[in-house]
Design a protein around this motif. Structure first.
Motif, short mmCIF file in Angstrom:
data_model
loop_
_atom_site.label_atom_id
_atom_site.label_comp_id
_atom_site.label_asym_id
_atom_site.label_seq_id
_atom_site.Cartn_x
_atom_site.Cartn_y
_atom_site.Cartn_z
N LEU A 341 31.59 36.65 34.38
CA LEU A 341 32.50 35.51 34.21
C LEU A 341 33.47 35.41 35.39
O LEU A 341 33.73 34.31 35.90
N PHE A 342 33.98 36.54 35.83
CA PHE A 342 34.89 36.58 36.97
C PHE A 342 34.24 35.96 38.21
O PHE A 342 34.83 35.13 38.90
N ALA A 343 33.00 36.38 38.52
CA ALA A 343 32.33 35.90 39.73
C ALA A 343 32.03 34.41 39.65
O ALA A 343 32.24 33.68 40.63
N LEU A 344 31.55 33.94 38.53
CA LEU A 344 31.25 32.51 38.37
C LEU A 344 32.52 31.67 38.46
O LEU A 344 32.53 30.59 39.04
N SER A 345 33.61 32.19 37.91
CA SER A 345 34.88 31.46 37.95
C SER A 345 35.47 31.46 39.35
O SER A 345 35.94 30.43 39.84
N ARG A 346 35.43 32.60 40.03
CA ARG A 346 36.00 32.70 41.37
C ARG A 346 35.32 31.72 42.33
O ARG A 346 35.96 31.16 43.22
N ALA A 347 34.02 31.50 42.13
CA ALA A 347 33.28 30.58 43.00
C ALA A 347 33.35 29.14 42.53
O ALA A 347 32.77 28.26 43.18
N GLY A 348 34.03 28.87 41.41
CA GLY A 348 34.21 27.50 40.96
C GLY A 348 33.16 26.97 40.01
O GLY A 348 33.24 25.83 39.57
N TYR A 349 32.18 27.78 39.64
CA TYR A 349 31.16 27.33 38.70
C TYR A 349 31.74 27.17 37.30
O TYR A 349 31.27 26.35 36.52
N LEU A 350 32.72 27.98 36.98
CA LEU A 350 33.46 27.90 35.73
C LEU A 350 34.93 27.71 36.08
O LEU A 350 35.34 27.92 37.24
N PRO A 351 35.79 27.32 35.11
CA PRO A 351 37.21 27.11 35.42
C PRO A 351 37.81 28.28 36.20
O PRO A 351 37.66 29.44 35.82
N ARG A 352 38.52 27.98 37.28
CA ARG A 352 38.96 29.01 38.22
C ARG A 352 40.01 29.97 37.66
O ARG A 352 40.13 31.11 38.12
N PHE A 353 40.77 29.53 36.68
CA PHE A 353 41.81 30.43 36.16
C PHE A 353 41.22 31.65 35.48
O PHE A 353 41.89 32.68 35.33
N LEU A 354 39.95 31.60 35.07
CA LEU A 354 39.32 32.72 34.39
C LEU A 354 39.10 33.92 35.31
O LEU A 354 38.81 35.02 34.84
N SER A 355 39.23 33.73 36.64
CA SER A 355 38.99 34.83 37.58
C SER A 355 40.28 35.49 38.07
O SER A 355 40.23 36.39 38.91
N LEU A 356 41.42 35.07 37.56
CA LEU A 356 42.68 35.71 37.96
C LEU A 356 42.69 37.18 37.56
O LEU A 356 42.22 37.54 36.47
N THR A 357 43.21 38.04 38.44
CA THR A 357 43.27 39.47 38.13
C THR A 357 44.71 39.94 38.01
O THR A 357 45.63 39.34 38.56
N SER A 358 44.88 41.03 37.28
CA SER A 358 46.21 41.58 37.02
C SER A 358 46.65 42.48 38.16
O SER A 358 45.93 42.69 39.15
N LYS A 359 47.84 43.07 38.04
CA LYS A 359 48.33 44.01 39.04
C LYS A 359 47.43 45.23 39.16
O LYS A 359 47.37 45.87 40.20
N ARG A 360 46.72 45.57 38.06
CA ARG A 360 45.79 46.69 38.08
C ARG A 360 44.38 46.25 38.50
O ARG A 360 43.41 46.99 38.34
N LYS A 361 44.28 45.03 39.03
CA LYS A 361 43.02 44.48 39.55
C LYS A 361 41.95 44.35 38.47
O LYS A 361 40.75 44.51 38.74
#
Length: 495
Positions: A341-361
């Motif tokens: 889900l992270f990878a698909l979101s980061r590339a824009g295939y899914l809503p981009r906010f789903l790829s945000l990461t925390s301070k612990r990455k």
């Protein structure tokens, strides 16, 4: 704007609407900085544990229902063919993972080989598998907790909620901690399987293997194939249970030390261990009590060693170990789903906010959102078997597309630097492709409703991509950059 296979737009620094033209490098950097995983958290040992963890619960239960479809001989043939499919697929993936080490895994391979549509179709199929499978396993955990009378709990939504909250919490803590936890629980489950096998083989009797009554109306039926030749095909999805999920190891690529070396080695070790466990578990369970005794058992290993005298110390131990196996698979599949889900979101295939990461990455929304969906499905339906069948449907689609991706990349980019090369080359991935297509068709023989549910989800996802997200892809995402560089190189070669 007409879309070529590589027409992409790049998001602004906050993941908002796409900017006109190419944004400055700082915008790309800011966008990706908020979507970064922890590097170097996993080596060969933890990755091997992850590969086994995905699958190990399938050794404890699920595969045995294939006996009711095909008998011992039919399920044995199906398991051998599915083991061959996974072995070929894993070696093809290992080559691609060494070349394209990104969190997208199979989606990234297909994106490079088959373009945005191929990447999206593959990633969506993988996501269906990794969202539905944890929901199903969560229900099985609840059943185990109730049958073992742990803390007086009954299977139901409080147990499901506790599973998601506790184990997602560990993932949010950090990937290194999560993988170490998974490794320990998986080790317990594997040791328990070996102890079970030692105990069960003391009761082994080959004459019990083919004790299921023969359906004389079935074509090619005999004592080894009581439901005929068609039964072998119907048993494909159950033969997959010994291996389902091992293909998820490349999803850890961005969190791996030296992925070009570690991923192929860990994937080979994982499939090797799983092949041994499949043979040992299958023969021990069916030979101890007979195929007929375990074909419908929710806990076939316990059924195989309890006998007529009821529970024994060994059966109680195996019962608790089965819970450990379920936890290991549940925990690792949550990890796999979050990275896809992270990878698909980061590339824009899914809503981009789903790829945000925390301070612990950790991709916190990539963990929480599918976890909430999985909990809702588990609590709302309680039908773990149906959800697993849906997951298998998604898995077989992704296998076919990943095998095809290997073939396309070998043909189209023969001079690509490959730190690891698949033994057998295109022949290996072609075997995986043919068997994956056969397994996909077999899902309709086992559970037509589950197959059509998965198709419905797939159609909705395709409409979302076709009408919206394919015009908003993020050019700076690793999978998109890999594809764009390859396209540029091909243009230069033509010039």
């Amino acid at each position: 704007m007409a879309d070529s296979p590589f027409s992409t737009r790049t998001a602004g620094p906050q993941g908002g609407p796409p900017a006109a033209g190419q944004p400055p490098a700082s915008a790309d950097d800011a966008y990706l900085e908020r979507r970064t995983l922890r590097r170097g958290s996993a080596g060969v040992l933890l990755l091997t544990g992850l590969g086994v963890a995905y699958v190990v619960s399938g050794d404890f239960a699920g595969w045995n229902f294939g006996l009711a479809e095909a008998g011992f001989g039919g399920l044995a043939i199906a398991a051998v063919l599915m083991g061959l499919m996974y072995t070929c697929l894993v070696f093809a993936q290992a080559e691609m993972a060494a070349v394209l080490p990104s969190a997208g895994g199979g989606y990234g391979f297909a994106r490079r080989a088959l373009g945005p549509w191929g990447g999206f179709l593959t990633g969506t199929a993988i996501l269906i598998e990794y969202v539905l499978a944890p929901a199903a396993i969560c229900i099985f955990i609840g059943d185990y907790v109730e049958s073992l009378h742990l803390f007086g709990l009954e299977s139901g939504w409080p147990v499901y909620l506790a599973c998601f909250v506790v184990f997602i919490g560990i993932h949010l803590w950090g990937v290194g901690e999560a993988l170490r936890f998974s490794f320990i629980v998986t080790g317990i489950a594997v040791v328990a399987l070996l102890i079970f096998a030692v105990g069960a083989f003391t009761e082994f009797d080959a004459s019990r293997l083919n004790d299921i009554p023969v359906d004389t109306s079935a074509f090619g039926a005999n004592s080894w194939l009581p439901f005929g030749l068609l039964g072998i095909w119907a048993a494909f999805p159950f033969g997959m249970w010994f291996f389902l999920g091992v293909e998820g190891v490349p999803l850890a690529a961005e969190e791996t030390k030296d992925p070009a070396r570690a991923l192929p080695k860990a994937m080979a070790l994982s499939i090797g261990i799983l092949l041994v466990l499949a043979v040992v578990t299958f023969l021990a369970a069916t030979g101890a009590r007979g195929s007929a005794a375990v074909q419908d058992a929710g806990n076939p290993l316990v059924a195989a060693i309890e006998g007529d005298g009821g529970a024994t110390p060994l059966s109680r131990f195996v019962n608790y170990a089965g819970l450990a196996g379920l936890v290991a698979s549940f925990f690792s599949l949550i990890y796999a789903g979050s990275r896809q889900l992270f990878a698909l979101s980061r590339a824009g295939y899914l809503p981009r906010f789903l790829s945000l990461t925390s301070k612990r990455k950790a991709p916190y929304l990539g963990l929480i959102v599918p976890g909430a969906l999985g909990f809702a499905l588990a609590a709302g339906t309680g039908d773990g078997a149906r959800m697993l069948n849906v997951a298998v449907f998604g898995a077989t689609i992704s296998y076919a597309l990943m095998a095809l991706s290997h073939i396309v990349l070998r043909k189209r980019e023969p001079h690509m630097h490959r730190p690891y090369r698949t033994p057998g080359g295109i022949l290996t991935s072609s075997v995986a492709l043919v068997l994956a297509c056969a397994a996909l068709a077999a899902t309709f023989l086992v559970d037509k409703q589950a197959a059509f549910i998965a198709l419905g989800v797939y159609v909705v996802a395709i409409l979302y991509f076709a009408l919206y997200s394919r015009h908003r892809l993020v050019a700076s995402a690793p999978e998109e950059e890999f594809a764009a560089l390859a396209a540029a190189e091909r243009e230069l070669e033509r010039d």
